[in-house]
Design a protein around this motif. Sequence first.
Motif: not given
Length: 365
Positions: A303-309, A101-110, A215-219, A280-283
């Motif tokens: 941005d790339i796309g969405i992966i699922g398995s 759910t992230g820290e407040p006001h994260g600029p990269n949230l999905l 999952t938001h896939f990121k670094g 995994n969402v690659l955005k």
Amino acid sequence: METPDDHRDKKSKDFSRRNFLKAAGSTIALAAIPSFFQVSANAQESGQRQVTWDGSHAVSHHDPSKPNVYFTRDLSPEGVQKIYEKINDGITGKVGIKLHTGEPHGPNLLPIEYIKNLQSKIPNSAIVECNVMYKSPRRETRTHREIIKINGFDFCPVDILDEDGDIMLPTGAKEFLDKQADNFGGKFPFSPGIHLREIAIGKHVLNYDSLIVYTHFKGHAMGGFGGSLKNIGIGMASGKVGKRMIHGDGFPIGKEFLERMVESGKATTEHFKGHITYINVLKNISVDCDCAGSSAAKPTCDDIGIIGSTDILATDQACVDLIYQLPADQRRDIVERIESRLGLHQLKYMETLGMGSREYNLIEI
């Protein structure tokens, strides 16, 4: 001595756009990725295309012994739903949706609409989270709920799994490795003796029959990248006990930390075995995790796309493969973050623990 995995990693790093054109099959252009896919000649399902590219772990022809990984370029609520419908066979009963759910006001949230749409179509489901260990309002349940509301995740029930404490789940790591000891020939692909035999997980995990790992896939500052493994390996561990078991004091980074994170993730995959799936969402692929909040770096790749398995290792491996296929100027920052933190060791150690397959059938939908 260079191993096959080392060779494959090196090959991916050195990849250039001209390698994407292969004589073995036709190609399709990707709008979301500045590259080309090779389409397999033996696509398995009507309306779907098995795809791969040189330098990845995707097999070039469908192999029924490998897990299916589904991919869409449709970054939208409908795209998430399409992926979920391919991988939801084991999702029954009361369903937890594990996300960050992230820290407040994260600029990269999905976009909140992605998960809001998905959750609305899954009966008897709730978002599940755990408190954190680092200094943050998310360290205590009351203030954690305030951040959840700020970031817009209060549209459905949200269960803080460790609100009432934790339980210990076995990781099975040491027992598994002991059985495999003779296979390593004295050269262990992990840190001998550094293993979690159990991990403290939020107690409310016992209330759920199935788990969707969204999952938001990121670094990530410590893991190099944050995929499905990080989402449960760190995210399901209780804030006061489990996360300390993984991190230790002072938040040291390196292979031992990564191995503890993987072992923790194994406990959750085993607990929900047959009833767990991964998206995994690659955005908004920043080098920083959403735990960085408003200070998170801006993404420097498309941005790339969405992966699922249903295979956690194949899910994360496919995302890493996609990252390494980006043009050099786009992948530079995220690859530097991954490699400077030894992030690929997550994948190698998941494979060592028998958590899935690094090779997979990649099917575009």
